[in-house]
Motif scaffolding. Structure first.
Motif, PDB file in Angstrom:
ATOM      1  N   HIS A 125       0.814  -1.211   0.000  1.00 21.36           N
ATOM      2  CA  HIS A 125       0.000   0.000   0.000  1.00 21.36           C
ATOM      3  C   HIS A 125       0.853   1.269   0.000  1.00 21.36           C
ATOM      4  CE1 HIS A 125      -3.611  -2.383   0.748  1.00 21.36           C
ATOM      5  NE2 HIS A 125      -2.973  -2.982   1.727  1.00 21.36           N
ATOM      6  N   SER A 126       2.169   1.141  -0.069  1.00 25.00           N
ATOM      7  CA  SER A 126       3.057   2.304   0.001  1.00 25.00           C
ATOM      8  C   SER A 126       2.751   3.300  -1.113  1.00 25.00           C
ATOM      9  CB  SER A 126       4.516   1.861  -0.082  1.00 25.00           C
ATOM     10  OG  SER A 126       4.848   1.030   1.004  1.00 25.00           O
ATOM     11  N   ASN A 127       2.874   4.582  -0.776  1.00 26.57           N
ATOM     12  CA  ASN A 127       2.617   5.616  -1.770  1.00 26.57           C
ATOM     13  C   ASN A 127       3.273   6.916  -1.317  1.00 26.57           C
ATOM     14  OD1 ASN A 127       1.577   6.801  -4.095  1.00 26.57           O
ATOM     15  ND2 ASN A 127      -0.501   6.034  -3.742  1.00 26.57           N
ATOM     16  N   MET A 141       2.397   9.410  -6.472  1.00 28.47           N
ATOM     17  CA  MET A 141       3.292   8.555  -7.239  1.00 28.47           C
ATOM     18  C   MET A 141       2.578   7.334  -7.799  1.00 28.47           C
ATOM     19  SD  MET A 141       7.127   7.454  -6.209  1.00 28.47           S
ATOM     20  CE  MET A 141       8.305   7.125  -7.531  1.00 28.47           C
ATOM     21  N   LYS A 142       1.730   6.721  -6.978  1.00 25.96           N
ATOM     22  CA  LYS A 142       1.036   5.498  -7.403  1.00 25.96           C
ATOM     23  C   LYS A 142      -0.454   5.775  -7.419  1.00 25.96           C
ATOM     24  CE  LYS A 142       0.942   1.856  -4.718  1.00 25.96           C
ATOM     25  NZ  LYS A 142       1.455   0.734  -3.891  1.00 25.96           N
ATOM     26  N   SER A 150     -11.908   1.818  -2.962  1.00 25.54           N
ATOM     27  CA  SER A 150     -13.103   1.700  -2.129  1.00 25.54           C
ATOM     28  C   SER A 150     -12.887   2.325  -0.751  1.00 25.54           C
ATOM     29  CB  SER A 150     -13.491   0.225  -1.974  1.00 25.54           C
ATOM     30  OG  SER A 150     -12.470  -0.495  -1.310  1.00 25.54           O
ATOM     31  N   GLN A 151     -11.623   2.579  -0.387  1.00 27.62           N
ATOM     32  CA  GLN A 151     -11.305   3.126   0.933  1.00 27.62           C
ATOM     33  C   GLN A 151     -11.104   4.634   0.919  1.00 27.62           C
ATOM     34  OE1 GLN A 151      -8.218   0.888   3.053  1.00 27.62           O
ATOM     35  NE2 GLN A 151      -8.444  -0.754   1.578  1.00 27.62           N
ATOM     36  N   ARG A 152     -10.506   5.152  -0.167  1.00 30.37           N
ATOM     37  CA  ARG A 152     -10.239   6.587  -0.247  1.00 30.37           C
ATOM     38  C   ARG A 152     -10.014   6.971  -1.691  1.00 30.37           C
ATOM     39  NH1 ARG A 152      -3.982   7.323   1.859  1.00 30.37           N
ATOM     40  NH2 ARG A 152      -3.090   5.586   0.678  1.00 30.37           N
ATOM     41  N   LEU A 153     -10.133   8.263  -1.984  1.00 30.50           N
ATOM     42  CA  LEU A 153      -9.990   8.756  -3.347  1.00 30.50           C
ATOM     43  C   LEU A 153      -8.532   9.109  -3.609  1.00 30.50           C
ATOM     44  CD1 LEU A 153     -11.711   9.378  -5.831  1.00 30.50           C
ATOM     45  CD2 LEU A 153     -12.051  11.690  -4.929  1.00 30.50           C
ATOM     46  N   LEU A 154      -7.910   8.420  -4.556  1.00 30.81           N
ATOM     47  CA  LEU A 154      -6.504   8.645  -4.878  1.00 30.81           C
ATOM     48  C   LEU A 154      -6.399   9.274  -6.258  1.00 30.81           C
ATOM     49  CD1 LEU A 154      -4.836   5.358  -3.555  1.00 30.81           C
ATOM     50  CD2 LEU A 154      -4.896   7.603  -2.471  1.00 30.81           C
ATOM     51  N   PRO A 159      -9.003  15.623  -1.631  1.00 30.15           N
ATOM     52  CA  PRO A 159      -8.412  15.808  -0.303  1.00 30.15           C
ATOM     53  C   PRO A 159      -7.675  14.541   0.113  1.00 30.15           C
ATOM     54  CG  PRO A 159     -10.775  15.438  -0.124  1.00 30.15           C
ATOM     55  CD  PRO A 159     -10.472  15.569  -1.587  1.00 30.15           C
ATOM     56  N   TYR A 160      -6.520  14.717   0.740  1.00 30.64           N
ATOM     57  CA  TYR A 160      -5.776  13.551   1.208  1.00 30.64           C
ATOM     58  C   TYR A 160      -6.479  12.932   2.406  1.00 30.64           C
ATOM     59  CZ  TYR A 160      -2.349  10.728   3.668  1.00 30.64           C
ATOM     60  OH  TYR A 160      -1.729   9.699   4.329  1.00 30.64           O
ATOM     61  N   GLU A 161      -6.638  11.612   2.365  1.00 30.71           N
ATOM     62  CA  GLU A 161      -7.166  10.864   3.496  1.00 30.71           C
ATOM     63  C   GLU A 161      -6.140   9.812   3.882  1.00 30.71           C
ATOM     64  OE1 GLU A 161     -11.470   9.679   3.186  1.00 30.71           O
ATOM     65  OE2 GLU A 161     -11.132  10.294   1.112  1.00 30.71           O
TER      66      GLU A 161
END
Length: 237
Positions: A125-127, A141-142, A150-154, A159-161
């Motif tokens: 899950h690194s990013n 980056m990723k 499904s957990q957060r918007l990338l 907004p960063y979560e």
């Protein structure tokens, strides 16, 4: 082969060293080597980042690798927001495996801006994110995987979560009664605890003292080969 052991409790030693060495220095150059790694150059220091799922890490490298002929996408954002920026502070989010580097710079219009580089060192899950002062994602980056979407918007401008992988206890909120209940299961129950610190904390006193313990960088060998290294000493690995 095992190399550097970095759980959240060990990570704070790395953050302290980076903060002492790099705060106040200016980003002069950026090189992205592939989709998972890049360097920020601060004078003679090469601050290297990798989100390889097998060994995500951040450290100061001695050698300098060649840049690819064609700049990669994330490096363009790093250059846009971070080149000529000064490192204001490097800190750890709680006791988790998240590093935040805060930068300040004056843009081409003469306005002062602050940005953050947020590094999540969490296995597959690194990013790494570039955020503005309001925690809006300027680039990452990723990009999003189906599992994470499904957990957060990338995505840019979202907004960063923070990634929540487990519903764990904060280290600071564990009292003696709670410790006795979860002793031997700290890596499953407490934020920032890996296997070796779980095994190390045999009493509540050892558990509470861990946060204030001085670093004792240690390298372990097997038949003259490095098999393990850490910021603390461990009886077994």
């Amino acid at each position: 082969m095992k190399m550097l052991y970095i759980d959240g409790m060990n990570l704070r030693y790395l953050v302290k060293e980076l903060n002492e060495k790099l705060t106040g220095k200016k980003i002069s150059r950026v090189i992205q080597y592939d989709n998972l790694s890049f360097s920020l150059f601060l004078g003679k220091d090469n601050l290297y980042f990798s989100i390889n799922p097998n060994l995500p890490l951040v450290y100061i490298k001695d050698d300098k690798e060649l840049a690819p002929e064609k700049p990669m996408n994330f490096s363009l954002s790093l250059k846009k927001f971070l080149v000529s920026a000064l490192v204001k502070e490097i800190k750890q989010k709680n006791f988790d495996r998240i590093i935040e580097i805060i930068f300040g710079k004056v843009d081409e219009l003469g306005d002062y801006k602050e940005y953050s580089l947020l590094i999540e060192l969490m296995g597959k899950h690194s990013n790494i994110f570039i955020l503005d002062k309001s925690n809006k994602i300027l680039d990452l980056m990723k990009k999003s995987t189906l599992e994470e979407s499904s957990q957060r918007l990338l995505m840019q401008n979202a907004p960063y979560e923070e990634l929540i992988l487990d519903d764990k206890l904060s280290y600071e909120n564990v009292d003696e009664e709670t410790f006795e209940r979860i002793k031997g299961k700290l890596s499953k129950e407490v934020q920032g605890f890996g296997k070796y610190n779980n095994d190390r904390c045999k009493s509540f006193e050892m558990f509470k003292d861990l946060a204030s313990e001085e670093a004792k960088p240690t390298v372990y060998y097997d038949e003259n080969k490095i098999v393990f290294s850490s910021f603390l000493e461990y009886e077994a690995f």
